[in-house]
Scaffold this motif. Sequence first.
Motif, PDB file in Angstrom:
ATOM      1  N   ILE A  33       0.736  -1.189   0.102  1.00  0.00           N
ATOM      2  CA  ILE A  33      -0.009   0.166  -0.045  1.00  0.00           C
ATOM      3  C   ILE A  33       1.010   1.233  -0.066  1.00  0.00           C
ATOM      4  CG2 ILE A  33      -1.946  -1.054   1.185  1.00  0.00           C
ATOM      5  CD1 ILE A  33      -1.155   0.217   3.699  1.00  0.00           C
ATOM      6  N   ALA A  34       1.932   1.061   0.026  1.00  0.00           N
ATOM      7  CA  ALA A  34       2.977   2.319  -0.157  1.00  0.00           C
ATOM      8  C   ALA A  34       4.295   1.807  -0.913  1.00  0.00           C
ATOM      9  CB  ALA A  34       3.786   2.719   1.321  1.00  0.00           C
ATOM     10  N   GLY A  35       4.904   2.946  -1.576  1.00  0.00           N
ATOM     11  CA  GLY A  35       6.182   2.561  -2.135  1.00  0.00           C
ATOM     12  C   GLY A  35       6.093   1.918  -3.605  1.00  0.00           C
ATOM     13  N   PRO A  36       6.985   1.748  -4.324  1.00  0.00           N
ATOM     14  CA  PRO A  36       6.937   1.603  -5.805  1.00  0.00           C
ATOM     15  C   PRO A  36       6.663  -0.141  -5.958  1.00  0.00           C
ATOM     16  CG  PRO A  36       9.379   1.447  -5.147  1.00  0.00           C
ATOM     17  CD  PRO A  36       8.539   1.897  -3.804  1.00  0.00           C
ATOM     18  N   VAL A  37       6.463  -0.248  -7.197  1.00  0.00           N
ATOM     19  CA  VAL A  37       6.569  -1.899  -7.324  1.00  0.00           C
ATOM     20  C   VAL A  37       7.822  -2.251  -8.067  1.00  0.00           C
ATOM     21  CG1 VAL A  37       5.579  -1.630  -9.707  1.00  0.00           C
ATOM     22  CG2 VAL A  37       5.353  -3.846  -8.652  1.00  0.00           C
ATOM     23  N   ALA A  38       8.417  -3.234  -8.028  1.00  0.00           N
ATOM     24  CA  ALA A  38       9.673  -3.365  -8.668  1.00  0.00           C
ATOM     25  C   ALA A  38       9.712  -4.638  -9.342  1.00  0.00           C
ATOM     26  CB  ALA A  38      10.951  -3.462  -7.413  1.00  0.00           C
ATOM     27  N   VAL A  39      10.449  -4.642 -10.493  1.00  0.00           N
ATOM     28  CA  VAL A  39      10.420  -5.962 -11.258  1.00  0.00           C
ATOM     29  C   VAL A  39      12.016  -6.308 -11.503  1.00  0.00           C
ATOM     30  CG1 VAL A  39      10.040  -6.950 -13.620  1.00  0.00           C
ATOM     31  CG2 VAL A  39       8.310  -5.630 -12.716  1.00  0.00           C
ATOM     32  N   GLY A  40      12.325  -7.545 -11.141  1.00  0.00           N
ATOM     33  CA  GLY A  40      13.998  -8.073 -11.144  1.00  0.00           C
ATOM     34  C   GLY A  40      13.929  -8.873 -12.323  1.00  0.00           C
ATOM     35  N   LEU A  41      15.092  -8.844 -13.012  1.00  0.00           N
ATOM     36  CA  LEU A  41      15.414  -9.852 -14.038  1.00  0.00           C
ATOM     37  C   LEU A  41      16.928 -10.411 -13.822  1.00  0.00           C
ATOM     38  CD1 LEU A  41      17.345  -8.392 -16.346  1.00  0.00           C
ATOM     39  CD2 LEU A  41      15.421  -7.214 -16.853  1.00  0.00           C
ATOM     40  N   GLY A  42      17.075 -11.774 -14.211  1.00  0.00           N
ATOM     41  CA  GLY A  42      18.145 -12.349 -14.073  1.00  0.00           C
ATOM     42  C   GLY A  42      18.266 -13.355 -15.247  1.00  0.00           C
ATOM     43  N   ILE A  43      19.458 -12.975 -16.098  1.00  0.00           N
ATOM     44  CA  ILE A  43      19.582 -13.480 -17.301  1.00  0.00           C
ATOM     45  C   ILE A  43      20.608 -14.714 -17.123  1.00  0.00           C
ATOM     46  CG2 ILE A  43      20.481 -13.133 -19.636  1.00  0.00           C
ATOM     47  CD1 ILE A  43      19.655 -10.271 -19.428  1.00  0.00           C
ATOM     48  N   VAL A  44      20.161 -16.100 -17.819  1.00  0.00           N
ATOM     49  CA  VAL A  44      21.206 -17.036 -17.671  1.00  0.00           C
ATOM     50  C   VAL A  44      21.344 -17.530 -19.177  1.00  0.00           C
ATOM     51  CG1 VAL A  44      20.532 -17.785 -15.452  1.00  0.00           C
ATOM     52  CG2 VAL A  44      19.224 -18.524 -17.481  1.00  0.00           C
ATOM     53  N   ASP A  45      22.488 -18.382 -19.527  1.00  0.00           N
ATOM     54  CA  ASP A  45      22.605 -19.150 -20.725  1.00  0.00           C
ATOM     55  C   ASP A  45      22.944 -20.568 -20.777  1.00  0.00           C
ATOM     56  OD1 ASP A  45      25.179 -18.670 -20.084  1.00  0.00           O
ATOM     57  OD2 ASP A  45      25.572 -17.139 -21.423  1.00  0.00           O
ATOM     58  N   LEU A  46      23.469 -21.031 -21.737  1.00  0.00           N
ATOM     59  CA  LEU A  46      23.867 -22.444 -21.585  1.00  0.00           C
ATOM     60  C   LEU A  46      25.224 -22.668 -20.453  1.00  0.00           C
ATOM     61  CD1 LEU A  46      23.061 -23.818 -24.954  1.00  0.00           C
ATOM     62  CD2 LEU A  46      22.154 -24.680 -22.677  1.00  0.00           C
ATOM     63  N   ALA A  47      25.945 -21.530 -20.452  1.00  0.00           N
ATOM     64  CA  ALA A  47      27.224 -21.738 -19.744  1.00  0.00           C
ATOM     65  C   ALA A  47      26.949 -21.271 -18.379  1.00  0.00           C
ATOM     66  CB  ALA A  47      28.276 -20.586 -20.331  1.00  0.00           C
TER      67      ALA A  47
END
Length: 222
Positions: A33-47
């Motif tokens: 009910i207070a503050g921002p909404v946050a969206v995180g991302l984490g990128i992976v590959d075959l290595a």
Amino acid sequence: MVSTVPTLRHERTLLREGARLVIGMDEVGRGAIAGPVAVGLGIVDLATGTAPVGLKDSKLLNEPKREELQPKVARWVRHGAVGMASNERIEQIGIIAALGLAAKRALDAIREQGVDLTGAVVLLDGSHDWLSPAIGGALPVTMKVKADRTCAAVAAASVLAKVHRDRLMIASDAVHPGYVWTSNKGYASAEHYAGIDRVGASPLHRWSWLKQPGLFEMDIAN
């Protein structure tokens, strides 16, 4: 029963099927009910190697464990970022559009780091694709229910977003005291509503989301 130990099994399937990168994505603060909404991302590959020991959906970790994991997660993913949309933007455009805006900002931050997202696939937690309308179909999106619990890239995104947003709310508690944001991080709680009753709403509150005095305690009782 859904496992609470996420792996890269689903991400590696997507990579073997032709994706060059898998972008795990998750949101934090949607129901606050207070503050921002946050969206995180984490990128992976075959290595990308095995996820850090102890990685879980951020909701299943206590605050000290999330803080301990955050730098490990940031090193483990190939690239990571967090985008946010303020409470004011949430009021103006609604929470779903705000999620899309925050996600777009996270993706833009990755591109500004020089990362080529050609051939990337977004792995999004849940069953509702709120991302595609925000990015105009620029990246393919695949949905998976409970991905934050089963997919390591999504769990990593969850931890990055949660720690980032929590730190912001803790810092905001000193600027707008009285709501115990150090504890509730802007989510509804009896102490949070008691603070609103005492001193009124702050500039960081989602004003149209606030309940009338007493309703929170009634909800708990019911």
